[in-house]
Design an enzyme around this catalytic site. Structure first.
Site, PDB file in Angstrom:
ATOM      1  N   TRP A   1       0.841  -1.194   0.000  1.00  0.00           N
ATOM      2  CA  TRP A   1       0.000   0.000   0.000  1.00  0.00           C
ATOM      3  C   TRP A   1       0.885   1.257   0.000  1.00  0.00           C
ATOM      4  O   TRP A   1       1.888   1.309   0.727  1.00  0.00           O
ATOM      5  CB  TRP A   1      -0.922  -0.012   1.238  1.00  0.00           C
ATOM      6  CG  TRP A   1      -1.717   1.252   1.331  1.00  0.00           C
ATOM      7  CD1 TRP A   1      -2.835   1.567   0.609  1.00  0.00           C
ATOM      8  CD2 TRP A   1      -1.419   2.384   2.149  1.00  0.00           C
ATOM      9  NE1 TRP A   1      -3.249   2.833   0.924  1.00  0.00           N
ATOM     10  CE2 TRP A   1      -2.401   3.358   1.872  1.00  0.00           C
ATOM     11  CE3 TRP A   1      -0.410   2.672   3.072  1.00  0.00           C
ATOM     12  CZ2 TRP A   1      -2.411   4.598   2.501  1.00  0.00           C
ATOM     13  CZ3 TRP A   1      -0.426   3.900   3.691  1.00  0.00           C
ATOM     14  CH2 TRP A   1      -1.423   4.852   3.417  1.00  0.00           C
TER      15      TRP A   1
ATOM     16  N   ASN B   1     -11.357  -1.785  -0.442  1.00  0.00           N
ATOM     17  CA  ASN B   1     -10.359  -1.459   0.572  1.00  0.00           C
ATOM     18  C   ASN B   1      -9.971  -2.566   1.540  1.00  0.00           C
ATOM     19  O   ASN B   1      -9.519  -2.274   2.647  1.00  0.00           O
ATOM     20  CB  ASN B   1     -10.835  -0.243   1.367  1.00  0.00           C
ATOM     21  CG  ASN B   1     -10.492   1.040   0.631  1.00  0.00           C
ATOM     22  OD1 ASN B   1      -9.334   1.273   0.305  1.00  0.00           O
ATOM     23  ND2 ASN B   1     -11.484   1.851   0.338  1.00  0.00           N
TER      24      ASN B   1
ATOM     25  N   CYS C   1     -10.152   1.724  -8.254  1.00  0.00           N
ATOM     26  CA  CYS C   1      -9.310   2.079  -7.120  1.00  0.00           C
ATOM     27  C   CYS C   1      -9.374   0.920  -6.150  1.00  0.00           C
ATOM     28  O   CYS C   1     -10.401   0.262  -6.014  1.00  0.00           O
ATOM     29  CB  CYS C   1      -9.864   3.348  -6.466  1.00  0.00           C
ATOM     30  SG  CYS C   1      -9.079   3.796  -4.910  1.00  0.00           S
TER      31      CYS C   1
ATOM     32  N   ARG D   1     -10.240  -2.577   8.296  1.00  0.00           N
ATOM     33  CA  ARG D   1     -10.790  -1.212   8.161  1.00  0.00           C
ATOM     34  C   ARG D   1     -12.275  -1.223   8.549  1.00  0.00           C
ATOM     35  O   ARG D   1     -13.096  -0.588   7.906  1.00  0.00           O
ATOM     36  CB  ARG D   1     -10.604  -0.677   6.738  1.00  0.00           C
ATOM     37  CG  ARG D   1     -10.532   0.851   6.693  1.00  0.00           C
ATOM     38  CD  ARG D   1     -10.677   1.408   5.285  1.00  0.00           C
ATOM     39  NE  ARG D   1     -10.403   2.834   5.264  1.00  0.00           N
ATOM     40  CZ  ARG D   1     -10.890   3.691   4.383  1.00  0.00           C
ATOM     41  NH1 ARG D   1     -11.674   3.277   3.412  1.00  0.00           N
ATOM     42  NH2 ARG D   1     -10.588   4.951   4.434  1.00  0.00           N
TER      43      ARG D   1
ATOM     44  N   ASP E   1     -15.427  12.324  -2.714  1.00  0.00           N
ATOM     45  CA  ASP E   1     -14.935  11.005  -2.313  1.00  0.00           C
ATOM     46  C   ASP E   1     -15.803  10.456  -1.185  1.00  0.00           C
ATOM     47  O   ASP E   1     -16.981  10.813  -1.021  1.00  0.00           O
ATOM     48  CB  ASP E   1     -13.435  11.125  -1.942  1.00  0.00           C
ATOM     49  CG  ASP E   1     -12.673   9.825  -2.149  1.00  0.00           C
ATOM     50  OD1 ASP E   1     -12.780   8.946  -1.288  1.00  0.00           O
ATOM     51  OD2 ASP E   1     -11.993   9.678  -3.184  1.00  0.00           O
ATOM     52  N   ASP E   2     -15.241   9.595  -0.385  1.00  0.00           N
ATOM     53  CA  ASP E   2     -15.925   8.898   0.709  1.00  0.00           C
ATOM     54  C   ASP E   2     -16.677   9.891   1.617  1.00  0.00           C
ATOM     55  O   ASP E   2     -16.283  11.052   1.739  1.00  0.00           O
ATOM     56  CB  ASP E   2     -14.834   8.188   1.523  1.00  0.00           C
ATOM     57  CG  ASP E   2     -15.365   6.996   2.272  1.00  0.00           C
ATOM     58  OD1 ASP E   2     -16.577   6.881   2.421  1.00  0.00           O
ATOM     59  OD2 ASP E   2     -14.530   6.186   2.716  1.00  0.00           O
TER      60      ASP E   2
ATOM     61  N   ASP F   1      -2.279   5.617  -3.234  1.00  0.00           N
ATOM     62  CA  ASP F   1      -2.651   6.602  -2.218  1.00  0.00           C
ATOM     63  C   ASP F   1      -1.465   7.483  -1.841  1.00  0.00           C
ATOM     64  O   ASP F   1      -1.610   8.443  -1.084  1.00  0.00           O
ATOM     65  CB  ASP F   1      -3.175   5.894  -0.963  1.00  0.00           C
ATOM     66  CG  ASP F   1      -4.666   5.604  -1.061  1.00  0.00           C
ATOM     67  OD1 ASP F   1      -5.325   6.170  -1.944  1.00  0.00           O
ATOM     68  OD2 ASP F   1      -5.161   4.804  -0.249  1.00  0.00           O
TER      69      ASP F   1
ATOM     70  N   LYS G   1     -15.841   6.705  -8.860  1.00  0.00           N
ATOM     71  CA  LYS G   1     -14.579   6.126  -8.375  1.00  0.00           C
ATOM     72  C   LYS G   1     -14.958   4.886  -7.580  1.00  0.00           C
ATOM     73  O   LYS G   1     -15.605   4.983  -6.540  1.00  0.00           O
ATOM     74  CB  LYS G   1     -13.847   7.144  -7.501  1.00  0.00           C
ATOM     75  CG  LYS G   1     -12.594   6.582  -6.834  1.00  0.00           C
ATOM     76  CD  LYS G   1     -11.909   7.668  -6.018  1.00  0.00           C
ATOM     77  CE  LYS G   1     -10.743   7.112  -5.210  1.00  0.00           C
ATOM     78  NZ  LYS G   1     -10.122   8.142  -4.375  1.00  0.00           N
ATOM     79  N   TRP G   2     -14.556   3.723  -8.041  1.00  0.00           N
ATOM     80  CA  TRP G   2     -15.002   2.430  -7.486  1.00  0.00           C
ATOM     81  C   TRP G   2     -13.850   1.853  -6.679  1.00  0.00           C
ATOM     82  O   TRP G   2     -12.870   1.392  -7.240  1.00  0.00           O
ATOM     83  CB  TRP G   2     -15.369   1.505  -8.638  1.00  0.00           C
ATOM     84  CG  TRP G   2     -16.003   0.209  -8.282  1.00  0.00           C
ATOM     85  CD1 TRP G   2     -15.452  -0.801  -7.529  1.00  0.00           C
ATOM     86  CD2 TRP G   2     -17.290  -0.267  -8.689  1.00  0.00           C
ATOM     87  NE1 TRP G   2     -16.321  -1.858  -7.439  1.00  0.00           N
ATOM     88  CE2 TRP G   2     -17.465  -1.566  -8.153  1.00  0.00           C
ATOM     89  CE3 TRP G   2     -18.313   0.273  -9.467  1.00  0.00           C
ATOM     90  CZ2 TRP G   2     -18.618  -2.316  -8.376  1.00  0.00           C
ATOM     91  CZ3 TRP G   2     -19.452  -0.485  -9.682  1.00  0.00           C
ATOM     92  CH2 TRP G   2     -19.601  -1.756  -9.137  1.00  0.00           C
ATOM     93  N   ASP G   3     -14.020   1.852  -5.368  1.00  0.00           N
ATOM     94  CA  ASP G   3     -12.926   1.488  -4.459  1.00  0.00           C
ATOM     95  C   ASP G   3     -13.096   0.056  -3.934  1.00  0.00           C
ATOM     96  O   ASP G   3     -14.188  -0.542  -4.037  1.00  0.00           O
ATOM     97  CB  ASP G   3     -12.934   2.486  -3.284  1.00  0.00           C
ATOM     98  CG  ASP G   3     -11.558   2.715  -2.691  1.00  0.00           C
ATOM     99  OD1 ASP G   3     -10.656   1.894  -2.914  1.00  0.00           O
ATOM    100  OD2 ASP G   3     -11.390   3.729  -1.956  1.00  0.00           O
TER     101      ASP G   3
HETATM  102  C1  DGJ Z   1      -8.898   4.562  -0.468  1.00  0.00           C
HETATM  103  C2  DGJ Z   1      -8.635   5.373  -1.702  1.00  0.00           C
HETATM  104  O1  DGJ Z   1      -7.462   4.984  -2.314  1.00  0.00           O
HETATM  105  C3  DGJ Z   1      -8.608   6.842  -1.307  1.00  0.00           C
HETATM  106  O2  DGJ Z   1      -8.301   7.626  -2.424  1.00  0.00           O
HETATM  107  C4  DGJ Z   1      -9.942   7.216  -0.741  1.00  0.00           C
HETATM  108  O3  DGJ Z   1     -10.929   7.090  -1.732  1.00  0.00           O
HETATM  109  C5  DGJ Z   1     -10.273   6.347   0.452  1.00  0.00           C
HETATM  110  N1  DGJ Z   1     -10.157   4.959   0.121  1.00  0.00           N
HETATM  111  C6  DGJ Z   1     -11.662   6.640   0.953  1.00  0.00           C
HETATM  112  O4  DGJ Z   1     -12.056   5.784   1.941  1.00  0.00           O
END
Ligand code: DGJ
Length: 690
Positions: free
Chosen positions: A168, A447, A491, A410, A333-334, A513, A443-445
């Protein structure tokens, strides 16, 4: 079109500069003949009659020479195909037929009820390979392993392996090392492509940036995957790769079921690492990335500026400032939905937070549009917080195993996208969301990795790994079809899901990031080995860097670093001074001028980012632009000149910055002076043929 020998057992596929040939023996062994410079069919036929080495009994002459080594018989290499039936394990195939359709060659084999088809398609000098497996028999077949392809390299001394490793905030860093006997295995067992390795390798013996043979392979799969590079006992090298990491079971094919592997693409180039990456970029722009002829807009993203603490009014302030500096796409964003005021709640509830956006997202979307920008939002559809309406209603919708802990990372769990009800829920939520407001960009994340990949009640829970990826692809395809004006960004906590598979369904990717402009140079250098600047999102954020390392850098350095990809701004514009905003406006204007070159031009890496001076150059038609960065100048030594590439030596070029006129031959052979000095200096130099 593939060429076929008269006996119907030798095949040749050719691109503009390269060829690939294979041959089927009388015993139905499918041998690799050639991958490299362009040859004729008679050359392939000559290779086909060369005898195999006499290796028995402790080595197999087939090893290191087969197109797609199956398990069983006298083979000691890692099998590309490993099958288990109720009768046992392994494959003994017979050839059935070849077929060609347009530029695709299909070779069909059969082992009992299992039909195995190898597919080949040349696109430019990139050969796409994949396999389909159809279970026509009455009983289930277990695919322990079903790779997309095995690539065989010619006999050469001293192979080197290039790979892109990371974690990361430190993705896609290039390392190059000598290959030794045995295997080097890279991949992901995390359920997504992963930050740890891009699914790409390159092999060479003595290539430089601009000269020499390079063999590269890249996999188009967004789930767990594996690529194994083996140097065999006789020093031959094979690369085998496909979906899934372990050999313990990829998929169970019930009677009548089929599996199509992802594409594993291979490229041969004799233009060195630079030539290879230009060919990869051209291939992706022509065949992989949607609408690659359309340049991506300059975006603003709110994440680093406001994180979870957002409101309609505050986003409106940022939007006004973003529009004033020339931003074309404003992305919230979020934090805009459900109870998402921190990362502890709300994921899964894709409705605007009523306290933050009382009228939904439409008023902000309309406002952003009125400012002349497009409007985008962030989502993370494959995830759920335990503290959410969705999880309270459907605790069984997440990946889990009965009686075992549900691991939160998370504070979130992974939805079991293999379930149809989950797929339908997400489709419904996202379709409604995209219909509810003027949204142009998503933007499709993603995590977190898979940890508890169970599916209680399902007879074949193992299929969750593959089905998740297919469901993701279908969902993206369906949303794109229903909302053709919406662009998507892939993402995954930065660059955790970047591969040719996801790139065929998204318009750009979030590279990392890590937005520190100096670290980014190394990340971007690695990224550019395979993927083009057209998809590589890069933001200018605040200084000192708030997220990672506190490094201070000038706006100039931050902009020139981010201008090497799809430019974005991610700093807290509400805190920027009038002078900073005015300077930002100039840089954004400058970027728009060079954007066609950056996003559609040929990339030349002039110097790698290893301390000192580094630079890239983009060339499109008679125009070129150089982006140069000086990390640190030592001992008062002069900064090296940059020898440019891709110019016409007989032409003259005007520098648009200084008005100076340079001879092409002089720039190519003696170089350009950058005028950089000190620490963290950077410049943009535009040249136009006159
Ligand atoms: C991870 C992404 O890489 C960031 O740019 C951002 O969108 C955060 N998540 C939001 O939780």
């Amino acid at each position: 079109m593939p060429e076929i020998a008269e006996n119907g057992r030798t095949w040749l596929l050719s691109g503009p500069t390269s060829s690939y040939a294979l041959h089927l023996t009388a015993d139905d062994e499918l041998l690799h003949l050639h991958w490299g410079p362009r040859i004729a069919l008679v050359d392939a036929e000559a290779l086909a009659v060369r005898p195999l080495p006499d290796y028995w009994p402790f080595e197999s002459p087939l090893d290191g020479r087969e197109e797609y080594p199956v398990e069983g018989g006298a083979r000691f290499v890692r099998p590309a195909l490993s099958v288990r039936t109720s009768e046992g394990r392994g494959t003994e195939w017979s050839f059935e037929a070849h077929e060609t359709e347009d530029d695709e060659l299909r070779l069909r084999f059969r082992d009992g009820g299992l039909a195995i088809t190898l597919h080949y398609r040349m696109r430019g000098d990139v050969l796409e390979r994949w396999v389909t497996l159809d279970n026509d028999g009455p009983a289930a077949v277990e695919l322990l392993r079903a790779d997309s392809a095995t690539w065989t390299l010619p006999d050469r001394d001293g192979w080197r392996l290039s790979q892109l490793h990371g974690r990361w905030a430190a993705e896609s860093r290039l390392v190059r090392s000598s290959l030794t006997y045995g295997e080097k295995v890279i991949g992901s067992r995390r359920g997504h492509t992963g930050h740890q390795h891009l699914p790409w390798v390159a092999l060479d013996t003595d290539a430089t940036e601009e000269r020499g043979e390079v063999f590269g392979c890249a996999l188009g799969w967004s789930g767990s995957w594996r690529i194994a590079v083996a140097q065999l006992p006789d020093a031959r090298v094979q690369i085998t790769g496909g979906a899934g990491y372990d050999d313990s079971g990829l998929l169970r094919l019930a009677a009548g079921e089929s599996f199509t592997t992802p594409v594993f693409a291979g490229l041969w180039s004799d233009g060195g690492f630079g030539g290879a990456s230009r060919a990869w970029h051209a291939y992706q722009r022509a065949y992989v990335i949607p609408d690659a002829d359309q340049d991506r807009p300059v975006l603003f993203n709110s994440w680093e500026a406001t994180e979870f603490d957002i409101s309609e009014e505050q986003q409106g302030v940022l939007a006004r400032r973003a529009a004033a500096i020339g931003v074309e796409l404003f992305v919230v964003d979020d934090g805009w939905f459900g109870a998402r005021t921190s990362d502890r709640a709300g994921l899964g509830d894709w409705k605007p937070n009523p306290d933050r956006f009382p009228g939904g997202l439409k008023p902000l979307g309309d406002y952003v549009h009125a400012l002349g920008m497009k409007f985008g939002i962030w989502v993370e559809p494959e995830m759920v917080n335990a503290d959410s309406e969705l999880y309270r209603a459907h605790p069984d919708w997440v990946q889990h195993q009965t009686g075992r802990k549900r691991t939160e990372l998370r504070n979130q769990l992974v939805l079991n996208l293999a379930r149809e009800d989950v797929q339908e829920y997400l489709w419904g939520q996202l379709h409604e969301l995209l219909s509810s407001a003027p949204i142009d960009y998503v933007k499709w994340d993603f995590n977190r990795c898979f940890t508890d990949a169970g599916w209680p009640g399902e007879a074949d829970p193992q299929r969750l790994w593959v089905d998740h990826v297919h469901a993701l692809y279908r969902l993206l395809d369906r949303l794109r079809a229903a909302h053709p004006g919406v662009a998507f960004e892939s993402c995954s906590g930065g660059g955790g899901r970047i591969d040719l598979g996801v790139m065929s369904r998204t318009d750009q990717v979030w590279t990392s990031d890590n937005t520190d402009p100096l670290d980014r140079l190394a990340i971007q250098h690695g990224f550019s080995q395979i993927h083009p600047a057209r998809v590589m999102a890069a933001w200018v954020t605040d200084s000192p860097n708030t997220q990672l390392n506190g490094r201070a850098s000038s706006l100039r350095f931050r902009f020139v670093s981010a201008m090497a990809g799809v430019l974005g701004v991610g700093g807290d514009l509400a805190e920027w001074t009038e002078e900073e905003l005015a300077e930002a406006r100039d840089w954004v204007d400058r970027y728009k001028e060079i954007r066609p070159l950056v996003q559609r031009g040929d990339l030349y890496r002039l110097r790698p980012p290893e301390g000192g001076l580094s630079a890239v150059q983009y060339v499109l038609g008679g125009e070129a632009v150089v982006l140069a960065w000086l990390q640190a100048q030592h001992h008062g030594e002069p900064v090296p000149v940059l020898r440019l590439r891709g110019l016409d030596p007989t032409a003259a070029y005007e520098c648009l910055e200084t008005g100076e006129v340079h001879r092409g031959a002089v720039l190519l052979h003696h170089g350009l002076r950058t005028g950089l000095r000190g620490d963290l200096d950077a410049s943009v130099i535009r040249l136009r043929r006159i």
